[in-house]
Design an enzyme around this catalytic site. Structure first.
Site, PDB file in Angstrom:
ATOM      1  CG  ASP A  13      -1.772  -1.055   1.244  1.00 33.91           C
ATOM      2  OD1 ASP A  13      -2.277  -1.756  -0.084  1.00 33.91           O
ATOM      3  OD2 ASP A  13      -2.148  -1.596   2.335  1.00 33.91           O
ATOM      4  N   GLY A  15       1.414   2.960  -2.610  1.00 32.15           N
ATOM      5  CA  GLY A  15       1.008   4.034  -3.461  1.00 32.15           C
ATOM      6  C   GLY A  15       1.399   3.448  -5.002  1.00 32.15           C
ATOM      7  CE  LYS A  16       2.091  -2.647  -4.437  1.00 34.39           C
ATOM      8  NZ  LYS A  16       2.170  -2.318  -3.080  1.00 34.39           N
ATOM      9  CE  LYS A  18       0.349  10.163  -7.816  1.00 41.70           C
ATOM     10  NZ  LYS A  18       0.129  11.506  -7.242  1.00 41.70           N
ATOM     11  N   GLY A  40      -4.613  -4.361  -3.930  1.00 43.22           N
ATOM     12  CA  GLY A  40      -5.384  -3.328  -4.026  1.00 43.22           C
ATOM     13  C   GLY A  40      -4.736  -2.317  -4.467  1.00 43.22           C
ATOM     14  CG  HIS A  41      -2.175  -2.016  -6.992  1.00 41.91           C
ATOM     15  ND1 HIS A  41      -1.352  -2.784  -7.697  1.00 41.91           N
ATOM     16  CD2 HIS A  41      -1.789  -2.560  -5.624  1.00 41.91           C
ATOM     17  CE1 HIS A  41      -0.520  -3.672  -7.215  1.00 41.91           C
ATOM     18  NE2 HIS A  41      -0.795  -3.421  -5.947  1.00 41.91           N
ATOM     19  CD  GLN A 220       0.663  -9.007  -2.467  1.00 45.02           C
ATOM     20  OE1 GLN A 220       1.521  -9.497  -3.283  1.00 45.02           O
ATOM     21  NE2 GLN A 220      -0.544  -8.742  -2.846  1.00 45.02           N
ATOM     22  CB  THR A 295      -7.345  -1.036  -1.538  1.00 49.96           C
ATOM     23  OG1 THR A 295      -6.428   0.200  -1.322  1.00 49.96           O
ATOM     24  CG2 THR A 295      -7.983  -0.626  -2.971  1.00 49.96           C
ATOM     25  CB  THR A 297      -9.519  -6.710   4.066  1.00 51.83           C
ATOM     26  OG1 THR A 297      -8.822  -5.701   4.430  1.00 51.83           O
ATOM     27  CG2 THR A 297      -9.036  -7.690   3.357  1.00 51.83           C
ATOM     28  N   PRO A 300      -8.479  -1.128   9.107  1.00 53.09           N
ATOM     29  CG  PRO A 300      -9.046  -0.628  11.440  1.00 53.09           C
ATOM     30  CD  PRO A 300      -9.260  -1.560  10.252  1.00 53.09           C
TER      31      PRO A 300
HETATM   32  P1  GDP Z   1      -0.632   0.323  -3.454  1.00 51.66           P
HETATM   33  O1  GDP Z   1      -1.479  -1.066  -3.057  1.00 51.66           O
HETATM   34  O2  GDP Z   1       0.600   0.333  -3.168  1.00 51.66           O
HETATM   35  O3  GDP Z   1      -1.169   0.551  -4.715  1.00 51.66           O
HETATM   36  O4  GDP Z   1      -1.524   1.532  -2.624  1.00 51.66           O
HETATM   37  P2  GDP Z   1      -2.837   1.713  -2.328  1.00 51.66           P
HETATM   38  O5  GDP Z   1      -3.764   2.098  -3.413  1.00 51.66           O
HETATM   39  O6  GDP Z   1      -3.335   0.489  -1.291  1.00 51.66           O
HETATM   40  O7  GDP Z   1      -2.923   2.739  -1.330  1.00 51.66           O
HETATM   41  C1  GDP Z   1      -2.291   3.975  -1.500  1.00 51.66           C
HETATM   42  C2  GDP Z   1      -3.519   5.055  -1.030  1.00 51.66           C
HETATM   43  O8  GDP Z   1      -2.979   6.300  -1.087  1.00 51.66           O
HETATM   44  C3  GDP Z   1      -4.379   5.090  -2.078  1.00 51.66           C
HETATM   45  O9  GDP Z   1      -5.927   5.485  -1.765  1.00 51.66           O
HETATM   46  C4  GDP Z   1      -3.837   6.210  -3.185  1.00 51.66           C
HETATM   47  O10 GDP Z   1      -5.105   6.864  -3.984  1.00 51.66           O
HETATM   48  C5  GDP Z   1      -3.266   7.174  -2.186  1.00 51.66           C
HETATM   49  N1  GDP Z   1      -2.338   7.851  -2.543  1.00 51.66           N
HETATM   50  C6  GDP Z   1      -1.176   7.662  -3.354  1.00 51.66           C
HETATM   51  N2  GDP Z   1      -0.343   8.446  -3.299  1.00 51.66           N
HETATM   52  C7  GDP Z   1      -0.769   9.666  -2.465  1.00 51.66           C
HETATM   53  C8  GDP Z   1      -0.181  10.762  -2.433  1.00 51.66           C
HETATM   54  O11 GDP Z   1       0.836  11.158  -2.751  1.00 51.66           O
HETATM   55  N3  GDP Z   1      -1.239  11.546  -1.391  1.00 51.66           N
HETATM   56  C9  GDP Z   1      -2.261  11.319  -0.824  1.00 51.66           C
HETATM   57  N4  GDP Z   1      -2.974  12.102  -0.202  1.00 51.66           N
HETATM   58  N5  GDP Z   1      -2.595   9.844  -1.291  1.00 51.66           N
HETATM   59  C10 GDP Z   1      -1.939   9.095  -2.015  1.00 51.66           C
HETATM   60  P1  IMO Z   2      -0.949  -4.321  -2.132  1.00 45.23           P
HETATM   61  O1  IMO Z   2      -0.577  -4.624  -3.549  1.00 45.23           O
HETATM   62  C1  IMO Z   2      -0.925  -4.694   2.154  1.00 45.23           C
HETATM   63  C2  IMO Z   2      -0.804  -8.679   3.693  1.00 45.23           C
HETATM   64  C3  IMO Z   2      -2.012  -9.150   4.621  1.00 45.23           C
HETATM   65  C4  IMO Z   2      -1.371 -10.112   5.500  1.00 45.23           C
HETATM   66  C5  IMO Z   2      -0.624 -10.861   4.434  1.00 45.23           C
HETATM   67  C6  IMO Z   2      -0.638 -12.040   4.077  1.00 45.23           C
HETATM   68  O2  IMO Z   2      -2.322  -3.549  -2.192  1.00 45.23           O
HETATM   69  O3  IMO Z   2       0.143  -3.385  -1.781  1.00 45.23           O
HETATM   70  P2  IMO Z   2      -2.336 -12.805   2.009  1.00 45.23           P
HETATM   71  O4  IMO Z   2      -3.751 -12.489   1.845  1.00 45.23           O
HETATM   72  O5  IMO Z   2      -1.274 -11.990   0.844  1.00 45.23           O
HETATM   73  O6  IMO Z   2      -1.849 -14.210   2.253  1.00 45.23           O
HETATM   74  O7  IMO Z   2      -1.895 -11.960   3.212  1.00 45.23           O
HETATM   75  O8  IMO Z   2       0.016  -9.843   3.692  1.00 45.23           O
HETATM   76  N1  IMO Z   2      -1.107  -8.163   2.394  1.00 45.23           N
HETATM   77  C7  IMO Z   2      -1.029  -6.998   1.997  1.00 45.23           C
HETATM   78  N2  IMO Z   2      -1.138  -5.912   2.855  1.00 45.23           N
HETATM   79  N3  IMO Z   2      -0.953  -4.664   0.800  1.00 45.23           N
HETATM   80  C8  IMO Z   2      -1.256  -5.619   0.042  1.00 45.23           C
HETATM   81  O9  IMO Z   2      -1.335  -5.443  -1.109  1.00 45.23           O
HETATM   82  C9  IMO Z   2      -1.634  -6.853   0.659  1.00 45.23           C
HETATM   83  N4  IMO Z   2      -1.564  -8.090   0.214  1.00 45.23           N
HETATM   84  C10 IMO Z   2      -1.343  -9.105   1.084  1.00 45.23           C
HETATM   85  O10 IMO Z   2      -2.592  -8.195   5.272  1.00 45.23           O
HETATM   86  O11 IMO Z   2      -0.583  -9.464   6.456  1.00 45.23           O
HETATM   87 MG    MG Z   3      -3.046  -1.764  -1.919  1.00 44.57          MG
END
Ligand code: GDP
Ligand code: IMO
Ligand code: MG
Length: 426
Positions: A13, A15-16, A18, A40-41, A220, A295, A297, A300
């Site tokens: 998470d 911000g990959k 983005k 969840g991206h 991840q 994103t 589940t 928090p």
């Molecule tokens: P990923 O799994 O690495 O793609 O990241 P996620 O999408 O799960 O979580 C990143 C969250 O931060 C998303 O809701 C993005 O829209 C948000 N995001 C990414 N870059 C920025 C930033 O620079 N500022 C803010 N405020 N939000 C951001």
């Molecule tokens: P993105 O791509 C954050 C975490 C789970 C758990 C562990 C194992 O959005 O960054 P799994 O379901 O993969 O067997 O769970 O890994 N986890 C993540 N945490 N972002 C993710 O993906 C994750 N994918 C799995 O919360 O701790």
């Molecule tokens: Mg994510």
């Protein structure tokens, strides 16, 4: 044009999504290389939020997207994802590698059973661990098997017998499982997704041979890597840049650039050591500012300070060529801002990342404290986005410079908002 890997440097998470979206305008091909629906991206475009679980986010730009052989794909979730994009008028060209594995109901049942037992690591319950377990035990089902479901019946029977034995023997659960039902499911998968099956490795190699630009999108984060992460509190695949080559089927010399994505702080979902985890009330403040809820589940996310020991380790493992630092805007108003420089372990200062999560659990962060910055004004933001980095608050610039010197790697991208264009190239 190059092959670029985008990889998370923390616990996911970062911000990959983005960053991949930002760089993908000129991509010829975009490939997800591991994991499955656990990811969840998120991409925010003109106020609309798009969430991707399997598909590379470049789908949003109408790019040809691929799911590589290293993935475990949940057909039900993938179809949902395609349908939801289709409702937005987005129908990307898609290729699923025939070698990719299919997540079956038995995998999700096993994942849920483990989590319900209270002994799980806090997975996304998307069947990821069991699907990779089956793959390694050579009882998995691949997309290429859909062409001949008769031949795989003995394997399917064994897969189901194993699930039944585990569910009843380990989790004390009864489940009605039969080969015919799974075969029926596979026929449905064939009719819905069969037309997308192809050879991603060949496609990527040919595109690179032609001088095309290919983005390899990780899911991840490095610290969730099955080998190099905080095992057993990890996901079940290799998430690192090296794994991109193997999972896609390209030679290691084909990758030109590795962009490591890190948040200006850190988050973690699920169990496991997290040395820089913040105390209240600052944790809640940052969680709300950064909307740190999963994103996939909705859980928090645990929130922590930037851990330079961990990120340096990730940069080394991935051979990162540049860093994208995200969400610096979410720390505005927090003062001081802390950065972990080293760990204190049994009275000694260490700067390496321990291999044991139980040792990591005992590590106390050694922090530097930096001055915080105020929320960016519209003018500051606009000027920075036009390329004037100096328009940003001095303290924020100092924070970025400080991290850059600690990481010994250029911070090329600075993301200061969720929208696509809110990215400064330094
Ligand atoms: P990923 O799994 O690495 O793609 O990241 P996620 O999408 O799960 O979580 C990143 C969250 O931060 C998303 O809701 C993005 O829209 C948000 N995001 C990414 N870059 C920025 C930033 O620079 N500022 C803010 N405020 N939000 C951001
Ligand atoms: P993105 O791509 C954050 C975490 C789970 C758990 C562990 C194992 O959005 O960054 P799994 O379901 O993969 O067997 O769970 O890994 N986890 C993540 N945490 N972002 C993710 O993906 C994750 N994918 C799995 O919360 O701790
Ligand atoms: Mg994510």
């Amino acid at each position: 044009m190059p092959a670029v890997v985008v990889v998370g440097l923390q616990w996911g998470d970062e911000g990959k999504g983005k960053i991949v979206d930002f760089i993908s305008e000129k991509a010829d091909l975009a490939v997800r290389y591991q994991g499955g629906a656990n990811a969840g991206h998120t991409v925010v475009l003109n106020g609309r939020t798009y969430r991707f679980h399997h598909l590379p986010v470049a789908a949003l730009r109408g790019k040809h997207v691929c799911l590589a052989s290293g993935m475990v794909i949940d057909p039900v979730k993938l179809i949902e994802e395609l349908e939801s994009l289709s409702r937005e008028g987005i129908r990307p060209r898609l290729t699923i590698d025939g070698r990719a594995h299919i997540v079956l109901d038995i995998h999700k049942l096993l994942d849920e059973a483990e989590e319900s037992s209270g002994k799980g690591v806090g997975t996304t319950k998307r069947g990821i661990g069991p699907a990779y377990t089956y793959k390694c035990a050579r009882v998995g089902v691949r997309f290429s098997d859909l062409a001949d479901t008769e031949s795989i019946k003995p394997r399917l029977k064994k897969a189901i017998d194993m699930a039944r034995a585990l569910l009843s023997g380990v989790y004390n659960m009864d489940a009605e499982l039969d080969v015919e039902r799974v075969t029926q499911f596979l026929h449905e998968v064939t009719s819905r997704l069969g037309g997308y099956i192809g050879d991603v490795s060949l496609l990527v190699n040919e595109t690179l041979d032609r001088g095309g630009f290919v983005i390899l999108e990780g899911a991840q984060g490095t610290l969730l890597d099955i080998d190099h992460g905080t095992y057993p509190f990890v996901t079940s695949s290799n998430t690192t840049a090296g794994a991109a080559c193997n999972s896609v089927g390209i030679g290691p010399k084909r990758v030109d650039e590795v962009i490591g994505v890190a948040k200006a702080y850190a988050t973690r979902v699920g169990k496991g050591p997290f040395p820089t985890e913040m105390e209240e009330p600052v944790a809640s403040t940052v969680r709300e500012r950064g909307r740190e809820y999963g994103t996939t589940t909705g859980r928090p996310r645990r929130v922590g300070w930037f851990d330079a020991v961990a990120v340096r380790y990730s940069i080394m493992l991935n051979g990162v060529t540049s860093v994208a630092l995200t969400k610096a805007d979410c720390l505005a108003g927090i003062d001081p801002v802390k950065v972990c420089l080293a760990y204190e372990l049994d009275g000694q200062e260490i700067k390496s990342f321990p291999s044991s999560p139980y040792v990591l659990e005992r590590c106390k962060p050694v922090y530097a404290e930096l001055d915080g910055w105020e929320a960016l004004s519209r003018e500051e933001k606009l000027a920075a986005l036009k390329g004037n980095f100096d328009a940003l608050p001095k303290q924020l610039r100092e924070y970025v410079d400080f991290l850059e010197s600690l990481l010994a790697c250029p911070i090329k991208y600075l993301s200061i908002g969720a929208e696509r264009q809110e990215t400064v190239i330094r």
